[in-house]
Design a protein around this motif. Structure first.
Motif, PDB file in Angstrom:
ATOM      1  N   UNK A 258      86.784  44.260 118.743  1.00  0.00           N
ATOM      2  CA  UNK A 258      86.995  44.039 120.174  1.00  0.00           C
ATOM      3  C   UNK A 258      88.185  44.868 120.634  1.00  0.00           C
ATOM      4  N   UNK A 259      88.238  45.092 121.936  1.00  0.00           N
ATOM      5  CA  UNK A 259      89.359  45.860 122.465  1.00  0.00           C
ATOM      6  C   UNK A 259      89.226  46.001 123.963  1.00  0.00           C
ATOM      7  N   UNK A 260      90.178  46.704 124.556  1.00  0.00           N
ATOM      8  CA  UNK A 260      90.152  46.857 126.006  1.00  0.00           C
ATOM      9  C   UNK A 260      90.799  48.181 126.368  1.00  0.00           C
ATOM     10  N   UNK A 261      90.390  48.757 127.495  1.00  0.00           N
ATOM     11  CA  UNK A 261      90.963  50.056 127.834  1.00  0.00           C
ATOM     12  C   UNK A 261      90.735  50.455 129.278  1.00  0.00           C
ATOM     13  N   UNK A 262      91.297  51.602 129.609  1.00  0.00           N
ATOM     14  CA  UNK A 262      91.186  52.202 130.933  1.00  0.00           C
ATOM     15  C   UNK A 262      90.832  53.662 130.708  1.00  0.00           C
ATOM     16  N   UNK A 263      89.909  54.192 131.500  1.00  0.00           N
ATOM     17  CA  UNK A 263      89.541  55.601 131.311  1.00  0.00           C
ATOM     18  C   UNK A 263      89.220  56.245 132.649  1.00  0.00           C
ATOM     19  N   UNK A 264      89.345  57.573 132.678  1.00  0.00           N
ATOM     20  CA  UNK A 264      89.043  58.365 133.868  1.00  0.00           C
ATOM     21  C   UNK A 264      87.982  59.391 133.491  1.00  0.00           C
ATOM     22  N   UNK A 265      87.072  59.690 134.446  1.00  0.00           N
ATOM     23  CA  UNK A 265      86.021  60.665 134.131  1.00  0.00           C
ATOM     24  C   UNK A 265      86.569  62.094 134.119  1.00  0.00           C
ATOM     25  N   UNK A 266      87.740  62.308 134.733  1.00  0.00           N
ATOM     26  CA  UNK A 266      88.429  63.602 134.666  1.00  0.00           C
ATOM     27  C   UNK A 266      89.913  63.319 134.478  1.00  0.00           C
ATOM     28  N   UNK A 267      90.661  64.336 134.075  1.00  0.00           N
ATOM     29  CA  UNK A 267      92.089  64.143 133.823  1.00  0.00           C
ATOM     30  C   UNK A 267      92.827  63.946 135.161  1.00  0.00           C
ATOM     31  N   UNK A 268      93.424  62.759 135.404  1.00  0.00           N
ATOM     32  CA  UNK A 268      94.046  62.500 136.708  1.00  0.00           C
ATOM     33  C   UNK A 268      95.341  63.276 136.921  1.00  0.00           C
ATOM     34  N   UNK A 269      95.876  63.890 135.857  1.00  0.00           N
ATOM     35  CA  UNK A 269      97.115  64.670 136.008  1.00  0.00           C
ATOM     36  C   UNK A 269      96.808  66.128 136.337  1.00  0.00           C
ATOM     37  N   UNK A 270      95.730  66.680 135.720  1.00  0.00           N
ATOM     38  CA  UNK A 270      95.436  68.110 135.926  1.00  0.00           C
ATOM     39  C   UNK A 270      94.127  68.346 136.667  1.00  0.00           C
ATOM     40  N   UNK A 271      93.210  67.371 136.603  1.00  0.00           N
ATOM     41  CA  UNK A 271      91.895  67.550 137.228  1.00  0.00           C
ATOM     42  C   UNK A 271      90.850  68.107 136.276  1.00  0.00           C
ATOM     43  N   UNK A 272      91.248  68.429 135.030  1.00  0.00           N
ATOM     44  CA  UNK A 272      90.290  69.011 134.070  1.00  0.00           C
ATOM     45  C   UNK A 272      89.095  68.085 133.875  1.00  0.00           C
ATOM     46  N   UNK A 273      87.907  68.691 133.721  1.00  0.00           N
ATOM     47  CA  UNK A 273      86.689  67.886 133.587  1.00  0.00           C
ATOM     48  C   UNK A 273      86.529  67.443 132.146  1.00  0.00           C
ATOM     49  N   UNK A 274      87.169  66.321 131.809  1.00  0.00           N
ATOM     50  CA  UNK A 274      86.976  65.746 130.474  1.00  0.00           C
ATOM     51  C   UNK A 274      87.336  64.272 130.557  1.00  0.00           C
ATOM     52  N   UNK A 275      86.619  63.472 129.778  1.00  0.00           N
ATOM     53  CA  UNK A 275      86.884  62.034 129.760  1.00  0.00           C
ATOM     54  C   UNK A 275      88.286  61.809 129.198  1.00  0.00           C
ATOM     55  N   UNK A 276      89.083  61.055 129.923  1.00  0.00           N
ATOM     56  CA  UNK A 276      90.445  60.802 129.459  1.00  0.00           C
ATOM     57  C   UNK A 276      90.739  59.323 129.595  1.00  0.00           C
ATOM     58  N   UNK A 277      91.304  58.726 128.554  1.00  0.00           N
ATOM     59  CA  UNK A 277      91.621  57.308 128.676  1.00  0.00           C
ATOM     60  C   UNK A 277      92.257  56.795 127.413  1.00  0.00           C
ATOM     61  N   UNK A 278      92.509  55.493 127.400  1.00  0.00           N
ATOM     62  CA  UNK A 278      93.193  54.871 126.274  1.00  0.00           C
ATOM     63  C   UNK A 278      92.658  53.462 126.080  1.00  0.00           C
ATOM     64  N   UNK A 279      92.797  52.970 124.861  1.00  0.00           N
ATOM     65  CA  UNK A 279      92.361  51.595 124.605  1.00  0.00           C
ATOM     66  C   UNK A 279      93.223  50.996 123.496  1.00  0.00           C
ATOM     67  N   UNK A 280      93.191  49.674 123.426  1.00  0.00           N
ATOM     68  CA  UNK A 280      93.868  48.943 122.353  1.00  0.00           C
ATOM     69  C   UNK A 280      92.844  48.051 121.679  1.00  0.00           C
TER      70      UNK A 280
END
Length: 537
Positions: A258-280
């Protein structure tokens, strides 16, 4: 009832007949997103939304939830029991819910959330028996007592944190996850005692009372000082009010699958088109955004739970194509099952906003006109700010490196709390705010500072999200810092830095430099030029 104040997630989408604006204004951003994800057949834990109109009514009724709306809440709760096959306040198979805010415009971390609501001294035993996992059950209960006390009754969070730290020290462990079921059971007892000492009455055992008090607290949080500051900064009208979402809990803290996380479909700092996120792993949502533990990048999920990762990538792609914009998603994995808790258009830096708008035009997702409308003009200002001189950067070794959470160059004198940041900035000093982790209460200090540096937390922590929204430089999760808040100093790379010492942060690389680095003027071109040409058109 003349007016409809509540909607199940399953009826929200159809009820507004495709009118997305009215749906968002009534259900709030979070409620509208949950309704649309439910309609699209995505794995959403079910629940219902109490509308923004109910919030306005709460204030009109002198900060009370009237009898009509209260009765309707319990009617919808019965419906949720039918959907889930669990019973609210039951001792054998209890239904637990989260109660979360959801304004029509995203206000990350400014309003309140209560998780694991519905637990009491008996239901926790039922949950332990049902899941065969007493550690998990008591972890939920200690979180609930702490959150309810803090959010609903204003009992200072620090009173509980001190007890957790004491317990970890006594047991010789580093993380909350290393505490046993018995340790957590003991903490629940201590937490309830703290509650009673502060409130003059025992912790409420009736889940129905817990629910109404929690809903009131979320409505109330629309008017808290940090939300008012944030609204002023972002020109959000006070009259809008917030919706409240009551949702079946999905448990990210029920073990190693089990775990939980937050992710963005693109990089919110640069705009690059790649899945970016983190989880614990083995955690609940607030652990990620509060930055209490530093999480793993989403790419690691591919190795830990490949089937969940593949499902998540597929859902993320579907959501971006549906909303035609970069999505910020919250998810929970409960025992290998993926659940989507939220999706919204993600907060991004000005640089990322330009790149995303241009890329979406190039990908045929939006028109040039829509691209111009996507850009917040106030954000463009940040692109005209100076950057560190590349020559100086080449010649200088950084004293530390952490996560580049929000780009830009910042240099200023070190301060250790939001009050000092405000005070020093008011007398014309440039400051850098250095914190163990930021909390929503730090919003005014973050606004006053040139940049923010945190010891804990990742790219999706509160500090990172709010800094990006403000166009502030932020470097987060610098675990190499040895913090001594009491004496307003920290040690990094063998040097002790005191309040008032100069420090420079590069939010684009995550580098930290000793002293004040020289800067050069910004260069305007590329995506900025394209957007401006479309705007002229």
């Amino acid at each position: 009832m003349s007016k409809k104040y509540l909607y199940y997630f399953s009826e929200g989408n159809d009820a507004f007949g495709g009118d997305k604006v009215t749906m968002k204004n009534t259900l709030g951003g979070k409620g509208a997103g949950l309704a649309e994800m439910t309609a699209a057949g995505m794995p959403v834990p079910q629940g219902f939304t109490i509308t923004t109109d109910a919030c306005t009514q709460y204030y009109a009724d002198g900060r009370q939830i009237n009898d009509e709306i209260t009765a309707d809440i319990f009617e919808h709760l019965k419906g949720l029991e039918k959907i889930t096959g669990k019973k609210f306040g039951d001792n054998t198979n209890p239904l637990l819910v989260s109660v979360r805010s959801g304004a029509r415009q995203s206000m990350p971390g400014m309003m309140d959330t209560i998780l694991n609501l519905g637990l009491n001294d008996e239901a926790v035993e039922g949950l332990a028996k049902k899941t065969g996992n007493a550690r998990f059950a008591y972890d939920c209960y200690r979180r609930f007592v702490q959150m309810f006390a803090d959010v609903v009754m204003m009992v200072p969070k620090s009173l509980f944190e001190v007890e957790i730290d004491k317990m970890k020290e006594a047991k010789g462990v580093k993380n909350d996850v290393d505490l046993t079921a018995d340790d957590l059971k003991e903490l629940v007892g201590t937490f309830k005692k703290i509650y009673e000492e502060n409130e003059g009455r025992p912790f409420p055992q009736d889940p129905r009372d817990q629910l109404i008090e929690a809903v009131k607290a979320v409505f109330r949080s629309w008017d808290n000082p940090r939300a008012n500051v944030y609204r002023k900064m972002n020109e959000i009208p006070y009259e809008w009010g917030t919706a409240v979402n009551v949702q079946q809990m999905a448990f990210g803290n029920s073990g190693d699958r089990s775990g939980t996380g937050v992710a963005f479909t693109r990089d919110p700092a640069t705009g690059a088109k790649k899945l970016m996120g983190e989880y614990l792993i083995n955690a609940q949502g607030e652990d990620v955004v509060a930055g209490v533990r530093t999480p793993s990048p989403i790419s690691h999920l591919k190795d830990q739970m490949p089937e969940v990762y593949d499902q998540f990538v597929e859902i993320a792609t579907r959501l971006e194509n549906y909303f035609r914009d970069m999505q910020d998603m919250e998810f929970t994995i409960e025992d290998g099952h993926l659940y989507m808790l939220q999706t919204r258009n993600g907060k991004r830096t000005a640089q990322a906003a330009l790149q995303i708008a241009c890329d979406l035009v190039d990908e045929g997702m939006i028109s040039e006109q829509q691209a111009v409308a996507m850009i917040d003009p106030r954000n463009l200002d940040t692109l005209l700010h100076p950057q560190f001189d590349p020559k100086a950067l080449k010649a200088t070794e950084p004293v530390g490196k952490a996560l580049p959470a929000s780009p830009g160059a910042a240099c200023g004198k070190i301060v250790f709390n939001a009050e000092d940041a405000k005070e020093w900035a008011a007398r014309g000093e440039k400051v850098v705010l250095v914190r163990l982790e930021t909390s929503p209460e730090d919003i005014e200090g973050m606004k006053a500072a040139q940049g923010i540096l945190t010891v804990r937390g990742g790219m999706t922590s509160h500090a990172a999200v709010v800094a990006r929204g403000m166009g502030k430089c932020c470097v987060s999760g610098c675990g190499a810092i040895n913090m001594d808040e009491a004496n307003k100093q920290f040690t990094l790379a063998g040097k002790t830095y005191h309040e008032g010492d100069w420090l420079s942060l590069d939010g684009s690389t995550g580098n930290i430099y000793d002293g004040a680095m020289p800067t050069v003027d910004a260069n305007v071109g590329g995506d900025f030029g394209r957007i401006m040409a479309w705007a002229d058109k």
